[in-house]
Design an enzyme around this catalytic site. Structure first.
Site, mmCIF file in Angstrom:
data_model
loop_
_atom_site.group_PDB
_atom_site.id
_atom_site.type_symbol
_atom_site.label_atom_id
_atom_site.label_comp_id
_atom_site.label_asym_id
_atom_site.label_seq_id
_atom_site.Cartn_x
_atom_site.Cartn_y
_atom_site.Cartn_z
ATOM 1 N N ARG A 246 0.846 -1.186 0.000
ATOM 2 C CA ARG A 246 0.000 0.000 0.000
ATOM 3 C C ARG A 246 0.885 1.241 0.000
ATOM 4 N NH1 ARG A 246 -3.033 -2.876 -1.669
ATOM 5 N NH2 ARG A 246 -5.087 -3.552 -0.924
ATOM 6 N N GLU A 275 -1.687 7.838 -5.742
ATOM 7 C CA GLU A 275 -1.726 7.103 -7.009
ATOM 8 C C GLU A 275 -3.127 6.975 -7.572
ATOM 9 O OE1 GLU A 275 -0.640 2.988 -6.637
ATOM 10 O OE2 GLU A 275 -2.031 2.638 -4.993
ATOM 11 N N HIS A 307 0.499 -0.387 -10.168
ATOM 12 C CA HIS A 307 -0.286 -1.295 -9.338
ATOM 13 C C HIS A 307 -0.615 -2.580 -10.106
ATOM 14 C CE1 HIS A 307 -2.738 -0.872 -5.469
ATOM 15 N NE2 HIS A 307 -2.795 -2.138 -5.788
#
Length: 343
Positions: A246, A275, A307
């Site tokens: 995270r 993000e 991601h």
């Protein structure tokens, strides 16, 4: 002649609206949804918001992803149109307001484990890439520049890997590092008995001695900004830092200061603070509103990916099956408690 007519009871379909669906989402769910005739799935490209929540009218469930807005306002809007179930096609749920879902009587189900190896392999890929300057050498060779200047890396064999969090993903990363011939140390409140080759240490010790630090812990009040100016100062010079967990585990301003002071040999980030507006979106023609991303991308020893740690065929299939199983089990009143998100 007596004719007997048998009326077949039509099976009730559960309608699910998928938000923020990309091609790979549709492909993976479409490939298996034939095995779930009791479910009716519709996709929209728009992500979840207060405004788009109205699209869920007539649906019993919606499916959202890790970057979706599942705040109190959105939960209330979904409840108003009759949604009873929120399916998260991911492990993380820090974007979900659980107080609001509880007040609205809504159930939240997630996918706690899909392919730990997928994320762990991406973490090692980031570590290897920043170590051996693959991002730089790829561009240089494409420009017919075959010089080796600036491409020197270091051996991982014999170095110390520090794994923060030894759940399924952290354990997979620990095994990869062990396979590279690294000494593996770890920090976790609960030791993983399967990792007999790992030495558990205090977090301060891990930061102090590790050559490679890889973050694999959940985001909680205790782990928020776990990596900050103080903990960065504890780290070895020329350490490699990787985060596939995270973004808010790292205080980005302090990380940038550490990069500028040449503390890090390399940094690999699949997640980072702020993000949300970038993740999974094509913004090549946009001017980025925040300087965080631009500053991170300006450093030659930093690699940022979007991601994508979960993005393998095997992981996508596992996510799809667990998500649809969650929907079926909810309808049958047989919820898998391991997948249930509660306060």
């Amino acid at each position: 002649m007596k004719i007997t007519i048998i009326m077949m009871r039509r099976q009730k379909l559960m309608n699910i609206l998928f938000y923020d669906t990309k091609k790979y989402d549709r492909d993976s769910f479409d490939a298996i949804k034939g095995g779930y005739p009791q479910l009716c799935i519709d996709y929209v490209e728009a992500d979840l918001s207060v405004r788009t929540a109205r699209l869920a009218r007539g649906y019993e469930a919606i499916c959202a992803f890790v970057s979706s807005d599942v705040s109190a306002a959105v939960v209330n809007a979904l409840s108003e149109v009759g949604v009873k179930l929120i399916l998260m096609r991911c492990a993380g749920f820090n974007n979900v307001d659980l107080d609001a879902t509880e007040k609205c009587g809504m159930t939240v189900l997630r996918v706690p484990g899909y392919s730990p190896e997928a994320v762990a392999e991406h973490a090692m890929a980031l570590a290897m890439a920043v170590n051996r300057k693959l991002h730089k050498s790829y561009i240089k060779v494409r420009e017919n520049n075959f010089s080796l200047v600036g491409l020197t890396g270091m051996n991982f064999h014999g170095k110390i890997a520090g794994i923060v969090g030894t759940g399924k993903i952290g354990a997979a990363m620990a095994r990869i590092c062990h396979g590279f011939g690294m000494k593996v140390i770890a920090y976790d409140m609960y030791k993983n008995p399967e990792l007999d080759f790992v030495t558990y240490v205090e977090l301060q010790e891990l930061f102090r001695v590790s050559d490679l630090i890889s973050l694999h812990c959940p985001l909680t009040d205790d782990t928020y900004h776990l990596v900050n100016a103080d903990t960065i100062a504890q780290m070895k010079d020329k350490v490699i830092l990787v985060n596939t967990s995270r973004g808010a585990l790292i205080k980005t301003e302090d990380l940038i200061a550490g990069i500028r002071s040449r503390k890090f040999f390399g940094v690999g980030l699949d997640v980072y603070e702020e993000e949300t507006g970038n993740v999974f979106e094509n913004r090549e023609d946009d001017i980025l509103e925040t300087s965080i991303t631009a500053r991170l991308l300006s450093f030659p020893n930093v690699i940022v990916t979007s991601h994508q740690g979960f993005l393998t065929e095997e992981a996508l299939e596992a996510i799809s099956r667990t998500t649809l199983d969650n929907a079926v089990n909810f309808e049958a009143g047989n919820i898998d408690k391991a997948n249930l998100v509660v306060l």
